[in-house]
Write an enzyme that holds these catalytic residues in place. Structure first.
Site, PDB file in Angstrom:
ATOM      1  N   HIS A  22       0.848  -1.188   0.000  1.00 14.21           N
ATOM      2  CA  HIS A  22       0.000   0.000   0.000  1.00 14.21           C
ATOM      3  C   HIS A  22       0.883   1.237   0.000  1.00 14.21           C
ATOM      4  O   HIS A  22       1.989   1.224   0.541  1.00 14.21           O
ATOM      5  CB  HIS A  22      -0.911   0.008   1.238  1.00 14.21           C
ATOM      6  N   ASP A  79      -8.030  -4.562  -0.667  1.00 11.21           N
ATOM      7  CA  ASP A  79      -8.466  -4.978  -1.999  1.00 11.21           C
ATOM      8  C   ASP A  79      -8.278  -6.472  -2.221  1.00 11.21           C
ATOM      9  O   ASP A  79      -8.934  -7.069  -3.074  1.00 11.21           O
ATOM     10  CB  ASP A  79      -7.688  -4.204  -3.073  1.00 11.21           C
TER      11      ASP A  79
END
Length: 434
Positions: A311, A369
């Site tokens: 991320h 995700d």
């Protein structure tokens, strides 16, 4: 918004032999910031920070992220506690107001949102202007921006009452718009909202009910949907939130600002990441293909990326991913999906990523995700709706940030600078002389 930044000494910068003092401020937690607002006036220079990765664009009291520790707080409350113990509308109230509501305040807020979920009757005709196969996100961009044409009574950004009305309208009507975008895309009639259903259940019913038969919302799916909304509600100054703030800095109306946020979210590097992760799992195919895929990921020349891991901010396990993982298994159990190959691949990939030194050294931990895509697919949503659901949930974060910006006396119209490397002054040459 009253500033809570505290002076914390100064930093000395030497430029061409001249020393200047720049104020340093501390927030309630997180890194200190160097105030460079007078840098140009004192030095004739700007800072250079592509992507603004080292620049605090505003002061905010809404959301805090510690990427190294894997911490996400909304108004000080850990995201995992909110996802497990709260509900989406209570989190909406928290983001907007700064505190968790009393029982009475929450009942009033919930009633207000519930009774604002319907759209103007003429607004439904607006959808007919799109092609029948228009992508749901394209519909979201246009319809949300069009809300300003239907609700003239709440466009005065300097009126706190009108700002509050806009907050309520956006939170209430976004599920209805999102469900209509989906129904229009698949060619089914619109389903009106029901006041006797909770926020998540109402949305699921508007998406999946049909006139030919009754639709009963599965409470497990409704709970999972509510958690997904909470997990996506706000995430500090990301690309779409910064877009909303930048658009709002020009005093643009709130509906236009939220539409701008949706446009930014539509990018595959932002809101479309869960769709890319699902596509990756489908391309791997089976657990047996994972080792070969991992080797390609490690090969810099292969161009293969491990989607759903790592991320921009988090350098530890994304705290939202842990909640999403649990919700994923609950949904699969509720809908009767057994031995799903994508889930098996996801679990195996997670195990490898958390144990392989290659991924550990690079801090490529699973993010939200990684699990949200397969969860939404199991709930019946096609990939084209994934970013729409993201936009629905993030609306409360956007409007909270927009409101905070409008109440901040230090706010100015956004005007980033540049490092110009183009041609210098030159004279125009007539066409026959070139």
């Amino acid at each position: 918004m009253e500033s809570k930044a505290k002076p914390n000494g100064s930093a000395t910068l030497e430029v061409n032999g001249n020393k200047i003092e720049l104020p340093v401020f501390s927030g309630s937690t997180g890194p200190d910031v160097i105030d460079i607002r007078k840098l140009y006036a004192q030095t004739g220079m700007f800072t250079y920070d592509p992507g603004f990765t080292s620049t605090a664009s505003c002061e905010s009291q809404i959301t805090y992220i510690d990427g190294d520790a894997g911490v996400l707080l909304h108004r000080g409350y850990p995201i995992d506690q909110l996802a497990e113990k709260s509900n989406f509308l209570e989190v909406c109230y928290l983001l907007l107001k700064g505190e968790l509501p009393s029982v009475g305040d929450f009942d009033n807020f919930k009633t207000t949102i519930t009774r604002h979920t319907m759209l103007h009757a003429q607004f439904d005709r607006f959808f007919e202007g799109y092609r029948r196969d228009a992508h749901p996100m394209a519909v979201m961009v246009g319809t949300v921006g069009a809300l300003s044409a239907f609700y003239h009574d709440s466009l005065d950004i300097n009126d706190p009452v009108q700002r509050m009305i806009t907050q309520h309208r956006l939170i209430a009507k976004m599920p209805t718009i999102a469900a209509r975008a989906y129904k229009y895309w698949i060619g089914q009639p619109f389903v009106s909202p029901r006041n006797d259903l909770d926020y998540a259940s109402n949305f699921l019913r508007m998406c999946f009910a049909v006139p030919a038969e009754d639709y009963v919302v599965n409470p497990v799916l409704a709970k999972a949907m509510d958690k997904i909304f909470i997990l996506h509600a706000d995430h500090e100054q990301n690309a779409s939130t910064s877009t909303v703030r930048l658009a709002g800095s020009s005093d643009a109306n709130p509906f236009a600002c939220i539409a701008a946020g949706i446009v930014s979210l539509w990018g595959p590097a932002h809101g479309g990441a869960n769709e890319a992760c699902l596509k990756m799992l489908e391309e791997i195919g089976t657990k047996e293909n994972i080792p070969a895929f991992i080797e390609k990921v490690k090969d810099k020349n292969s161009g293969v990326k491990l989607m759903g891991f790592g991320h921009r901010v988090y350098k530890n396990y994304d705290p939202r991913a842990k909640v999403m993982q649990k919700a994923c298994h609950e949904v699969f159990k509720a809908v009767g999906v057994q031995d799903d190959p994508l889930l098996e691949i996801a679990v195996e990939l997670e195990k490898i990523a958390l144990s392989d030194p290659y991924f550990i050294e690079r801090k490529l931990y699973p993010n939200i995700d990684f699990y949200s895509g397969i969860t939404l697919r199991a709930m019946g949503f096609p990939v084209e709706m994934f970013t729409v659901l993201f936009a629905l949930a993030r609306t409360v974060g956007w409007i909270s940030q927009w409101t905070e910006m409008n109440e901040d006396s230090a706010q100015k119209i956004g005007r980033p600078r540049q490092l110009y490397t183009g041609a210098t002054t030159r004279d125009y040459t007539p066409a026959d002389k070139r």
